[in-house]
Design a protein around this motif. Structure first.
Motif, mmCIF file in Angstrom:
data_model
loop_
_atom_site.group_PDB
_atom_site.id
_atom_site.type_symbol
_atom_site.label_atom_id
_atom_site.label_comp_id
_atom_site.label_asym_id
_atom_site.label_seq_id
_atom_site.Cartn_x
_atom_site.Cartn_y
_atom_site.Cartn_z
ATOM 1 N N THR A 1 4.388 13.166 -9.909
ATOM 2 C CA THR A 1 5.589 13.997 -10.027
ATOM 3 C C THR A 1 6.191 13.840 -11.418
ATOM 4 N N PHE A 2 6.245 12.598 -11.910
ATOM 5 C CA PHE A 2 6.781 12.352 -13.251
ATOM 6 C C PHE A 2 5.936 13.067 -14.305
ATOM 7 N N ALA A 3 4.614 13.007 -14.144
ATOM 8 C CA ALA A 3 3.725 13.697 -15.099
ATOM 9 C C ALA A 3 3.979 15.200 -15.055
ATOM 10 N N GLN A 4 4.157 15.707 -13.849
ATOM 11 C CA GLN A 4 4.445 17.139 -13.728
ATOM 12 C C GLN A 4 5.796 17.472 -14.372
ATOM 13 N N THR B 1 0.841 -1.201 0.000
ATOM 14 C CA THR B 1 0.000 0.000 0.000
ATOM 15 C C THR B 1 0.874 1.248 0.000
ATOM 16 N N LYS B 2 1.912 1.253 0.842
ATOM 17 C CA LYS B 2 2.837 2.397 0.882
ATOM 18 C C LYS B 2 3.574 2.543 -0.450
ATOM 19 N N ALA B 3 4.006 1.405 -1.000
ATOM 20 C CA ALA B 3 4.709 1.440 -2.284
ATOM 21 C C ALA B 3 3.786 1.976 -3.378
ATOM 22 N N LEU B 4 2.525 1.557 -3.348
ATOM 23 C CA LEU B 4 1.559 2.031 -4.338
ATOM 24 C C LEU B 4 1.352 3.545 -4.201
ATOM 25 N N LEU B 5 1.211 4.015 -2.967
ATOM 26 C CA LEU B 5 1.057 5.455 -2.758
ATOM 27 C C LEU B 5 2.291 6.216 -3.255
ATOM 28 N N ASN B 6 3.473 5.664 -2.946
ATOM 29 C CA ASN B 6 4.710 6.286 -3.429
ATOM 30 C C ASN B 6 4.757 6.291 -4.954
ATOM 31 N N LEU B 7 4.352 5.180 -5.540
ATOM 32 C CA LEU B 7 4.349 5.085 -7.001
ATOM 33 C C LEU B 7 3.369 6.090 -7.596
#
Length: 151
Positions: A123-126, A111-117
């Motif tokens: 961030t990548f889109a930005q 769940t944490k990894a998914l939120l980070n992703l």
């Protein structure tokens, strides 16, 4: 004389009665061993029957006692089986609890990894939008410079 005759007759009657009684007593005494033998024989027959019944009942008792012992052994085996199954169940429950705990930790980590992703994707889109903007800006600046250079 009347009295004498009466007394004589009475005496004769008494002797006859006494003789009859003696004969009855002798008959009773003589028949008594036969009656005792018959009674003894019937008692022996009854005793033999009772011995036979006793042997049969003892045999049935032995069978019942053997069956009882088999049932006691079976009950003890079942108790041991239930105890073993219970212990195995307890081990299985502990294993499942540990496995559930591990899965909870993995789930929390995922769940944490998914939120980070997801955050990273945003961030990548930005960054990608910013990169396009910069590229577009440079293209238009270069275009403006070329236009001004051409002119």
């Amino acid at each position: 004389m009347l009295t004498y005759t009466y007394n004589h007759e009475s005496s004769n009657n008494h002797q006859e009665l006494s003789l009859a009684n003696q004969q009855l007593i002798l008959q009773a005494l003589s028949s008594m061993p036969m009656q005792l033998q018959q009674k003894e024989k019937s008692l022996q027959i009854e005793n033999t029957k009772l011995k036979s019944e006793n042997i049969e009942l003892q045999s049935q008792l032995n069978k019942i006692e053997n069956k009882q012992q088999e049932l006691i052994n079976e009950i003890q085996d079942l108790k041991q089986l239930v105890k073993r199954v219970y212990q195995e169940g307890e081990v299985q429950i502990q294993y499942q609890k540990q496995k559930n705990q591990q899965l909870k930790y993995k789930n929390e980590s995922l769940t944490k990894a998914l939120l980070n992703l997801q955050n990273n994707l945003e961030t990548f889109a930005q960054l990608k939008n910013l990169s396009r903007y910069i590229d577009d800006f440079e293209i238009s600046r270069n275009s403006v410079m070329e236009d001004s250079y051409i002119q």
